[in-house]
Design a protein around this motif. Structure first.
Motif, short mmCIF file in Angstrom:
data_model
loop_
_atom_site.label_atom_id
_atom_site.label_comp_id
_atom_site.label_asym_id
_atom_site.label_seq_id
_atom_site.Cartn_x
_atom_site.Cartn_y
_atom_site.Cartn_z
N ARG A 29 0.84 -1.21 0.00
CA ARG A 29 0.00 0.00 0.00
C ARG A 29 0.87 1.26 0.00
NH1 ARG A 29 -4.00 2.43 4.77
NH2 ARG A 29 -4.25 4.47 3.75
N TRP A 30 1.84 1.32 0.89
CA TRP A 30 2.64 2.54 1.00
C TRP A 30 3.60 2.70 -0.17
CZ3 TRP A 30 1.36 6.48 3.82
CH2 TRP A 30 0.56 6.28 4.94
N ILE A 46 -7.09 11.87 -2.64
CA ILE A 46 -7.12 10.71 -3.53
C ILE A 46 -5.74 10.04 -3.61
CG2 ILE A 46 -9.09 11.34 -4.94
CD1 ILE A 46 -5.58 12.18 -6.05
N SER A 47 -4.84 10.39 -2.71
CA SER A 47 -3.47 9.85 -2.75
C SER A 47 -3.36 8.53 -1.99
CB SER A 47 -2.49 10.86 -2.15
OG SER A 47 -2.78 11.05 -0.78
N ASN A 48 -4.39 8.17 -1.20
CA ASN A 48 -4.38 7.00 -0.32
C ASN A 48 -3.47 7.19 0.90
OD1 ASN A 48 -6.09 4.75 -1.61
ND2 ASN A 48 -4.78 5.38 -3.32
N LEU A 49 -2.94 8.40 1.08
CA LEU A 49 -2.12 8.67 2.27
C LEU A 49 -2.98 8.77 3.53
CD1 LEU A 49 0.45 11.32 0.95
CD2 LEU A 49 0.95 8.98 1.71
N VAL A 50 -4.16 9.38 3.39
CA VAL A 50 -5.03 9.61 4.55
C VAL A 50 -6.10 8.54 4.62
CG1 VAL A 50 -6.57 11.26 5.66
CG2 VAL A 50 -4.58 12.09 4.40
N ILE A 51 -6.83 8.36 3.52
CA ILE A 51 -7.88 7.34 3.45
C ILE A 51 -7.68 6.51 2.19
CG2 ILE A 51 -9.62 8.64 4.74
CD1 ILE A 51 -10.79 9.49 2.04
#
Length: 270
Positions: free
Chosen positions: A107-108, A183-188
């Protein structure tokens, strides 16, 4: 954003009302608009919309604007509860998330690589595709992840150093980062880790930065070779972008060509 700038220059309340109305409509069109209050706050902090007295502390400067940002926050809350009522939840079903079944490292690594790709697509929008899921990365030590992270650090440092000497550059770099954040997937987590449509709002910052660079290069104080270089760069960039657009439009001429192109790009795509 434009209505907010007009409001700050004229103090006419109907511009604030229009800011709230268009912000609500933007949220209804796409969730990417959510960070607008943070973007406006960044501009206020940098003193872009109305010159800030350097003798005043930041808190003193922003305190009169508190009620305006409370109103903008209320608009977001209204949208939040409408979405909650319509969908039964604010986010999306866990089965539709981009990294369902993937490890934390995947994910990261993919998220950081994705941010680097957004920067790359802004500068060089080639190899456009409808599905990027097959481009996930599994290691944080992958050179593409490290390169993306390094570029992000350099841009962050640049934005911080230029906050006083060139606050507009800091603002537009901040615009790009803040509108990319949801929309970066960093937060959600969202439904995909990379999609070209997510660049609609951040790309405004790229256009503004290009415009700033060209205006600087074409100013009367610049040497003639710098003005020529700016002109030639602008022509070359526009020509390249036009060619990329025409080339990609060929893929959309008919459904068969479109899907054959997509299949050729990623044979194992879902």
């Amino acid at each position: 954003f434009i209505f907010w700038v007009k409001f700050r220059k004229t103090d006419r309340w109907h511009y604030l009302i229009l800011t709230c109305l268009t912000y609500f409509l933007a949220l209804g069109a796409k969730e990417n608009a959510a960070p607008l209050p943070a973007v406006l706050l960044l501009g206020e902090t940098l003193g872009l919309f109305r010159s800030r007295d350097l003798a005043k502390t930041l808190a003193v400067h922003l305190r009169p604007l508190l009620s305006h940002f409370v109103i903008l926050g209320s608009v977001f809350l209204g949208y939040f509860f409408l979405r909650l009522n319509a969908l039964g939840q604010f986010g999306i079903d866990a089965r539709g998330l981009a990294f369902t079944g993937d490890s934390i490292q995947t994910r990261w690594a993919s998220t950081l690589f994705g941010i680097g790709q957004y920067l790359r697509l802004s500068l060089l929008p080639t190899e456009l595709r409808i599905d990027y899921l097959a481009m996930k990365l599994n290691s944080l030590l992958d050179w593409r992840v490290l390169l993306s992270l390094g570029i992000m650090i350099v841009l962050g440092f640049l934005a911080f150093r230029l906050r006083r000497g060139a606050p507009r550059i800091t603002f537009w770099l901040g615009w790009f980062a803040l509108f990319l954040l949801p929309i970066s997937n960093l937060v959600i987590q969202i439904g995909t880790f990379l999609a070209e449509r997510f660049l609609f709002l951040p790309s405004a910052a790229f256009c503004a930065l290009l415009g700033t660079a060209f205006v600087y290069g074409l100013s009367d104080e610049r040497q003639q070779w710098i003005r020529w270089l700016s002109s030639l760069s602008a022509i070359a960039l526009l020509t390249a972008f036009c060619w990329i657009t025409v080339d990609r439009n060929r893929d959309w001429r008919d459904p068969e060509r479109f899907w054959r192109t997509a299949l050729a790009q990623e044979p194992v795509s879902q």
